[in-house]
Design a protein around this motif. Structure first.
Motif, PDB file in Angstrom:
ATOM      1  N   ALA A  33      27.496  27.725  57.276  1.00 46.93           N
ATOM      2  CA  ALA A  33      26.310  28.518  57.597  1.00 46.93           C
ATOM      3  C   ALA A  33      25.123  28.035  56.760  1.00 46.93           C
ATOM      4  O   ALA A  33      25.246  27.768  55.564  1.00 46.93           O
ATOM      5  CB  ALA A  33      26.564  29.995  57.330  1.00 46.93           C
ATOM      6  N   ARG A  34      23.974  27.943  57.409  1.00 45.18           N
ATOM      7  CA  ARG A  34      22.733  27.562  56.728  1.00 45.18           C
ATOM      8  C   ARG A  34      21.640  28.521  57.173  1.00 45.18           C
ATOM      9  O   ARG A  34      21.397  28.661  58.375  1.00 45.18           O
ATOM     10  CB  ARG A  34      22.338  26.126  57.087  1.00 45.18           C
ATOM     11  CG  ARG A  34      20.948  25.725  56.600  1.00 45.18           C
ATOM     12  CD  ARG A  34      20.568  24.349  57.116  1.00 45.18           C
ATOM     13  NE  ARG A  34      19.157  24.053  56.823  1.00 45.18           N
ATOM     14  CZ  ARG A  34      18.143  24.347  57.623  1.00 45.18           C
ATOM     15  NH1 ARG A  34      18.369  24.970  58.783  1.00 45.18           N
ATOM     16  NH2 ARG A  34      16.905  24.030  57.297  1.00 45.18           N
ATOM     17  N   ILE A  35      21.016  29.204  56.231  1.00 44.29           N
ATOM     18  CA  ILE A  35      19.937  30.127  56.576  1.00 44.29           C
ATOM     19  C   ILE A  35      18.682  29.300  56.847  1.00 44.29           C
ATOM     20  O   ILE A  35      18.109  28.688  55.932  1.00 44.29           O
ATOM     21  CB  ILE A  35      19.696  31.153  55.461  1.00 44.29           C
ATOM     22  CG1 ILE A  35      20.981  31.957  55.201  1.00 44.29           C
ATOM     23  CG2 ILE A  35      18.552  32.104  55.849  1.00 44.29           C
ATOM     24  CD1 ILE A  35      20.882  32.926  54.042  1.00 44.29           C
ATOM     25  N   CYS A  36      18.273  29.266  58.107  1.00 48.54           N
ATOM     26  CA  CYS A  36      17.142  28.424  58.490  1.00 48.54           C
ATOM     27  C   CYS A  36      15.814  29.145  58.321  1.00 48.54           C
ATOM     28  O   CYS A  36      14.768  28.489  58.185  1.00 48.54           O
ATOM     29  CB  CYS A  36      17.310  27.921  59.916  1.00 48.54           C
ATOM     30  SG  CYS A  36      17.436  29.219  61.176  1.00 48.54           S
TER      31      CYS A  36
ATOM     32  N   TRP B  95      32.895  33.243  59.052  1.00 48.18           N
ATOM     33  CA  TRP B  95      33.835  33.162  60.180  1.00 48.18           C
ATOM     34  C   TRP B  95      33.124  32.692  61.445  1.00 48.18           C
ATOM     35  O   TRP B  95      33.637  31.848  62.178  1.00 48.18           O
ATOM     36  CB  TRP B  95      34.464  34.528  60.435  1.00 48.18           C
ATOM     37  CG  TRP B  95      35.504  34.947  59.449  1.00 48.18           C
ATOM     38  CD1 TRP B  95      36.127  34.177  58.515  1.00 48.18           C
ATOM     39  CD2 TRP B  95      36.074  36.259  59.316  1.00 48.18           C
ATOM     40  NE1 TRP B  95      37.029  34.921  57.800  1.00 48.18           N
ATOM     41  CE2 TRP B  95      37.020  36.199  58.271  1.00 48.18           C
ATOM     42  CE3 TRP B  95      35.849  37.465  59.970  1.00 48.18           C
ATOM     43  CZ2 TRP B  95      37.761  37.313  57.878  1.00 48.18           C
ATOM     44  CZ3 TRP B  95      36.589  38.578  59.581  1.00 48.18           C
ATOM     45  CH2 TRP B  95      37.530  38.502  58.546  1.00 48.18           C
ATOM     46  N   PHE B  96      31.938  33.252  61.687  1.00 50.16           N
ATOM     47  CA  PHE B  96      31.182  32.855  62.886  1.00 50.16           C
ATOM     48  C   PHE B  96      30.778  31.385  62.780  1.00 50.16           C
ATOM     49  O   PHE B  96      30.917  30.621  63.745  1.00 50.16           O
ATOM     50  CB  PHE B  96      29.948  33.745  63.042  1.00 50.16           C
ATOM     51  CG  PHE B  96      29.205  33.516  64.332  1.00 50.16           C
ATOM     52  CD1 PHE B  96      29.447  34.312  65.441  1.00 50.16           C
ATOM     53  CD2 PHE B  96      28.270  32.488  64.441  1.00 50.16           C
ATOM     54  CE1 PHE B  96      28.775  34.089  66.643  1.00 50.16           C
ATOM     55  CE2 PHE B  96      27.588  32.260  65.634  1.00 50.16           C
ATOM     56  CZ  PHE B  96      27.857  33.061  66.736  1.00 50.16           C
TER      57      PHE B  96
ATOM     58  N   GLU C  54      32.117  29.009  61.195  1.00 51.90           N
ATOM     59  CA  GLU C  54      33.268  28.115  61.303  1.00 51.90           C
ATOM     60  C   GLU C  54      33.857  28.090  62.704  1.00 51.90           C
ATOM     61  O   GLU C  54      34.827  27.367  62.956  1.00 51.90           O
ATOM     62  CB  GLU C  54      34.348  28.529  60.295  1.00 51.90           C
ATOM     63  CG  GLU C  54      33.943  28.283  58.853  1.00 51.90           C
ATOM     64  CD  GLU C  54      34.954  28.814  57.842  1.00 51.90           C
ATOM     65  OE1 GLU C  54      34.929  28.338  56.699  1.00 51.90           O
ATOM     66  OE2 GLU C  54      35.750  29.709  58.200  1.00 51.90           O
ATOM     67  N   GLY C  55      33.299  28.889  63.607  1.00 48.25           N
ATOM     68  CA  GLY C  55      33.811  28.937  64.973  1.00 48.25           C
ATOM     69  C   GLY C  55      35.049  29.789  65.128  1.00 48.25           C
ATOM     70  O   GLY C  55      35.679  29.786  66.190  1.00 48.25           O
ATOM     71  N   ARG C  56      35.384  30.577  64.110  1.00 40.36           N
ATOM     72  CA  ARG C  56      36.591  31.405  64.155  1.00 40.36           C
ATOM     73  C   ARG C  56      36.331  32.758  64.804  1.00 40.36           C
ATOM     74  O   ARG C  56      37.249  33.369  65.347  1.00 40.36           O
ATOM     75  CB  ARG C  56      37.125  31.624  62.738  1.00 40.36           C
ATOM     76  CG  ARG C  56      37.545  30.350  62.020  1.00 40.36           C
ATOM     77  CD  ARG C  56      37.942  30.647  60.579  1.00 40.36           C
ATOM     78  NE  ARG C  56      39.016  31.629  60.532  1.00 40.36           N
ATOM     79  CZ  ARG C  56      39.372  32.276  59.425  1.00 40.36           C
ATOM     80  NH1 ARG C  56      38.721  32.064  58.288  1.00 40.36           N
ATOM     81  NH2 ARG C  56      40.372  33.150  59.453  1.00 40.36           N
ATOM     82  N   LEU C  57      35.083  33.239  64.712  1.00 40.87           N
ATOM     83  CA  LEU C  57      34.714  34.560  65.219  1.00 40.87           C
ATOM     84  C   LEU C  57      33.853  34.413  66.455  1.00 40.87           C
ATOM     85  O   LEU C  57      32.881  33.651  66.447  1.00 40.87           O
ATOM     86  CB  LEU C  57      33.954  35.333  64.139  1.00 40.87           C
ATOM     87  CG  LEU C  57      33.355  36.685  64.544  1.00 40.87           C
ATOM     88  CD1 LEU C  57      34.461  37.685  64.871  1.00 40.87           C
ATOM     89  CD2 LEU C  57      32.452  37.215  63.431  1.00 40.87           C
ATOM     90  N   GLN C  58      34.199  35.155  67.500  1.00 43.52           N
ATOM     91  CA  GLN C  58      33.383  35.136  68.709  1.00 43.52           C
ATOM     92  C   GLN C  58      33.507  36.467  69.440  1.00 43.52           C
ATOM     93  O   GLN C  58      34.474  37.212  69.249  1.00 43.52           O
ATOM     94  CB  GLN C  58      33.802  33.986  69.626  1.00 43.52           C
ATOM     95  CG  GLN C  58      35.252  34.036  70.059  1.00 43.52           C
ATOM     96  CD  GLN C  58      35.651  32.831  70.900  1.00 43.52           C
ATOM     97  OE1 GLN C  58      34.889  32.390  71.756  1.00 43.52           O
ATOM     98  NE2 GLN C  58      36.833  32.304  70.659  1.00 43.52           N
ATOM     99  N   LEU C  59      32.503  36.737  70.251  1.00 41.57           N
ATOM    100  CA  LEU C  59      32.514  37.933  71.084  1.00 41.57           C
ATOM    101  C   LEU C  59      32.875  37.534  72.503  1.00 41.57           C
ATOM    102  O   LEU C  59      32.264  36.632  73.082  1.00 41.57           O
ATOM    103  CB  LEU C  59      31.143  38.620  71.063  1.00 41.57           C
ATOM    104  CG  LEU C  59      31.025  39.908  71.879  1.00 41.57           C
ATOM    105  CD1 LEU C  59      31.963  40.976  71.345  1.00 41.57           C
ATOM    106  CD2 LEU C  59      29.584  40.410  71.872  1.00 41.57           C
TER     107      LEU C  59
END
Length: 223
Positions: free
Chosen positions: A37-40, A192-193, A195-200
């Protein structure tokens, strides 16, 4: 490690959860533990929000959109969407953003809009959650990370931290312990999001391709 996930944070105040997110995304000596994650950017609807200073100190782009300068919620949210999209984020994070979002805004970011709320949702939506927990005589209180839906403080739960309520707790002491857990679980959910582990999904929130329970993934602090 997945490619970088650009995260945009919306704030209205001091930005303590923003600081926790900044701390969690800074690359340390051990790059294997760094988050993708990177805060843009950080956007606030209040020019005096201290979170803007936190972002600037971390070298993060900031922007202010004063909601009072717009004719109604729809006009403000349209401008806010335009500002957000200019940074091309994969995830939008609400961190003490004190605005009720329009349905158009929520739909535009469906599946990539997270919020944290200081209660064990679905209990105590809205304000004054710590006092309401004490008034009800609850033995447990806490905080919740959830995907945002059109319902206020609704949407599928991702993660909850449970905090024991002590007999001598005041709203201040209880709030302090809950805030400490917010600073733990929000960066975790964002990671988690990223890293692609969390999704809706249409079925609900999924972690590692497994449907999360209605209460989300729960952690419990020691009394």
């Amino acid at each position: 490690m997945p490619a970088t996930c650009n995260v945009l944070v919306l704030i209205s105040g001091s930005g303590s959860n923003l600081q926790a997110l900044i701390d969690s995304t800074q690359t340390g000596a051990d790059s294997s533990k760094s988050s993708p994650a990177r805060i843009c950017a950080v956007i606030s609807n209040r020019a005096d929000a201290y979170g803007l200073a936190r972002a600037k100190q971390a070298g993060i782009a900031t922007q202010v959109l004063d909601h009072k300068q717009y004719d109604g919620r729809e006009a403000f949210d349209a401008a806010l969407m335009h500002a957000i999209d200019s940074y091309d984020p994969q995830l939008v994070v609400l961190a003490g953003f004190m605005r009720i979002l329009t349905p158009d805004f929520v739909r535009h970011y469906a599946g990539r809009l997270l919020n944290i709320h200081p209660s064990l949702l679905p209990k105590y939506k809205g304000l004054h959650t710590h006092q309401r927990a004490l008034d009800a005589g609850d033995r447990e209180h806490g905080c919740s990370v959830h995907f945002v839906s059109e319902e206020l403080d609704g949407g599928p739960l991702v993660l909850q931290a449970l905090v024991s309520v002590q007999a001598d707790d005041s709203t201040t002491s209880l709030a302090q312990r809950v805030h400490a857990q917010e600073h733990v679980i929000y960066p975790l959910a964002v990671r988690w999001f990223a890293e692609g582990r969390l999704q809706l999904t249409p079925q609900g929130a999924m972690l590692d391709e497994q449907l999360l329970p209605a209460s989300g993934y729960q952690t419990r602090t020691q009394p």
